[in-house]
Design a protein around this motif. Structure first.
Motif, short mmCIF file in Angstrom:
data_model
loop_
_atom_site.label_atom_id
_atom_site.label_comp_id
_atom_site.label_asym_id
_atom_site.label_seq_id
_atom_site.Cartn_x
_atom_site.Cartn_y
_atom_site.Cartn_z
N GLY A 18 0.85 -1.21 0.00
CA GLY A 18 0.00 0.00 0.00
C GLY A 18 0.87 1.24 0.00
N THR A 19 0.38 2.31 0.61
CA THR A 19 1.19 3.52 0.73
C THR A 19 1.07 4.06 2.15
OG1 THR A 19 -0.66 4.89 -0.02
CG2 THR A 19 0.96 4.27 -1.68
N VAL A 20 2.10 4.80 2.56
CA VAL A 20 2.06 5.48 3.85
C VAL A 20 2.20 6.97 3.58
CG1 VAL A 20 4.52 5.04 4.20
CG2 VAL A 20 3.10 5.64 6.15
N ARG A 21 1.41 7.78 4.29
CA ARG A 21 1.47 9.22 4.11
C ARG A 21 2.51 9.81 5.07
NH1 ARG A 21 -4.33 11.87 2.82
NH2 ARG A 21 -4.73 10.61 0.97
N ALA A 22 3.70 10.07 4.54
CA ALA A 22 4.76 10.67 5.37
C ALA A 22 4.39 12.10 5.71
CB ALA A 22 6.08 10.62 4.62
N VAL A 23 3.69 12.78 4.78
CA VAL A 23 3.16 14.12 5.02
C VAL A 23 1.70 14.08 4.59
CG1 VAL A 23 3.31 16.57 4.37
CG2 VAL A 23 5.41 15.22 4.63
N ASP A 24 0.82 14.50 5.50
CA ASP A 24 -0.60 14.25 5.29
C ASP A 24 -1.40 15.56 5.33
OD1 ASP A 24 -3.09 13.13 5.12
OD2 ASP A 24 -2.88 11.84 6.89
N ALA A 25 -1.66 16.12 4.16
CA ALA A 25 -2.50 17.32 4.04
C ALA A 25 -2.02 18.48 4.91
CB ALA A 25 -3.97 16.98 4.35
N VAL A 26 -0.73 18.79 4.77
CA VAL A 26 -0.13 19.84 5.58
C VAL A 26 -0.24 21.20 4.88
CG1 VAL A 26 2.15 20.74 6.28
CG2 VAL A 26 1.45 18.42 6.94
N SER A 27 -0.68 22.21 5.61
CA SER A 27 -0.74 23.58 5.10
C SER A 27 -0.09 24.52 6.10
CB SER A 27 -2.19 24.04 4.90
OG SER A 27 -2.86 23.22 3.97
N PHE A 28 0.74 25.42 5.60
CA PHE A 28 1.27 26.48 6.46
C PHE A 28 1.84 27.57 5.58
CE2 PHE A 28 4.85 23.60 5.80
CZ PHE A 28 5.91 24.45 5.53
N ALA A 29 2.04 28.74 6.18
CA ALA A 29 2.62 29.86 5.43
C ALA A 29 3.71 30.51 6.28
CB ALA A 29 1.55 30.88 5.08
N LEU A 30 4.68 31.06 5.58
CA LEU A 30 5.79 31.76 6.25
C LEU A 30 5.89 33.16 5.68
CD1 LEU A 30 8.95 30.94 7.64
CD2 LEU A 30 9.40 31.62 5.32
N ARG A 31 5.89 34.14 6.57
CA ARG A 31 6.05 35.53 6.13
C ARG A 31 7.52 35.88 6.02
NH1 ARG A 31 1.98 35.87 9.87
NH2 ARG A 31 3.51 36.38 11.48
N LYS A 32 7.80 36.89 5.22
CA LYS A 32 9.18 37.36 5.08
C LYS A 32 9.71 37.83 6.44
CE LYS A 32 11.90 40.35 2.10
NZ LYS A 32 13.05 39.81 2.80
N GLY A 33 10.91 37.43 6.76
CA GLY A 33 11.54 37.86 8.01
C GLY A 33 11.18 37.01 9.21
N GLU A 34 10.42 35.97 8.98
CA GLU A 34 9.93 35.14 10.08
C GLU A 34 10.75 33.84 10.19
OE1 GLU A 34 5.49 33.76 11.47
OE2 GLU A 34 5.98 33.44 9.37
N VAL A 35 10.94 33.38 11.43
CA VAL A 35 11.49 32.04 11.64
C VAL A 35 10.34 31.13 12.07
CG1 VAL A 35 13.06 30.58 12.97
CG2 VAL A 35 13.79 32.87 12.26
N LEU A 36 10.08 30.14 11.24
CA LEU A 36 8.99 29.20 11.51
C LEU A 36 9.61 27.89 12.01
CD1 LEU A 36 5.88 28.68 11.16
CD2 LEU A 36 6.50 27.56 9.02
#
Ligand code: ADP
Ligand code: ADP
Length: 243
Positions: A18-36
């Motif tokens: 089968g398959t495994v989801r190593a990353v599963d529907a991930v959403s995020f945003a990074l603004r300029k000058g930011e450390v995430l």
């Protein structure tokens, strides 16, 4: 306005027919000058996200859905040539254990010159000037430019790796476990250096670590990952108080 905007990213690996989801529907945003900060146990999918953003996932990994916008363009839709150009000039990657992967037969100056993408169009003096500048930014005295990796401490090697990432003046740095394997005192120095670079250069960074206190000391905002999913996120200090 986001510099990096990851939308609904899913990365799968084949497993047991089968398959495994190593990353599963991930959403995020990074603004300029930011450390995430991206924190989670080993195997939670952090490096897979970094490789996907760098467009350096290796088969059998498969991006099965999602978009990765960098400065407005979807990296998953660009040609490999366009991606290569972005990767060289605008997004720099500090992969895991980079300090152990420095070329043992090149001195610091040679490693930095090779990392400099535009070195063909620069004069010797311009290259030397840029290398001196970037060594000063990472706090390495210029006499170390002639040193080989085995002559440097772990902390100094990591400074060289950071200098290699900075040398092309990227807009974004993706740093995967950049303090792992260093003595605690040296970890503190590297964190201070990265924080300082954020302040002085306006550096934007995705900072990946399995070590929550390390992330808390650096990141403005933090995502907590578990089994491929973001399970919590927010202002780093607020997260620290509630966890
Ligand atoms: P982290 O960086 O958080 O340690 P990874 O992104 O390395 O996590 O791994 C996420 C998941 O993907 C893990 O379950 C791991 O087993 C799986 N994985 C990573 N690389 C491969 C691969 N080459 N083949 C199969 N599965 C993989
Ligand atoms: P080439 O140098 O042949 O044009 P790539 O640009 O795809 O090929 O890079 C080859 C390897 O160099 C990649 O697999 C990756 O490990 C590393 N790499 C590429 N770009 C960067 C970067 N900006 N920061 C750190 N490592 C990088």
């Amino acid at each position: 306005d986001a510099l990096l905007d990851v939308q609904n990213l899913t990365v799968q690996y084949p497993k047991d027919g089968g398959t495994v989801r190593a990353v599963d529907a991930v959403s995020f945003a990074l603004r300029k000058g930011e450390v995430l900060g991206l924190v989670g146990e080993s195997g939670s999918g952090k490096s897979t996200i970094a490789s996907a953003v760098m467009q350096l996932l290796k088969p059998p990994a498969l991006v099965s859905q999602g978009a990765i916008y960098f400065a407005g363009s979807d990296l998953t839709q660009l040609s490999s040539e366009e991606v290569r150009r972005l990767r060289g000039n605008r997004i720099a990657w500090i992969p895991q254990a980079a300090m152990n992967a420095l070329n043992p037969v090149m001195n610091v100056r040679e490693q930095l010159a090779e990392a400099l993408r535009s070195h063909q169009s620069m004069s010797k003096d311009e290259i030397a000037e840029r290398i001196d500048e970037v060594l000063a930014q990472v706090g390495l005295a210029s006499r170390w430019a002639a040193a080989f990796p085995h002559e440097l401490s772990g902390g100094m090697r990591q400074r060289v790796v950071i200098a290699m990432a900075l040398v092309n003046k990227p807009d974004l740095i993706i740093a995967d476990e950049p303090t792992t394997g260093l003595d605690v005192m040296v970890q503190v120095e590297i964190i201070k250096l990265l924080k300082n670079l954020q302040r002085t250069l306006g550096l934007s960074m995705v900072f990946i670590s399995h070590d929550l206190p390390v992330v808390l000391s650096l990141a403005d905002r933090t995502l907590i990952m578990n089994q491929g999913k973001i399970v919590d996120q927010g202002n780093t200090l607020a997260l620290a108080k509630t966890s």
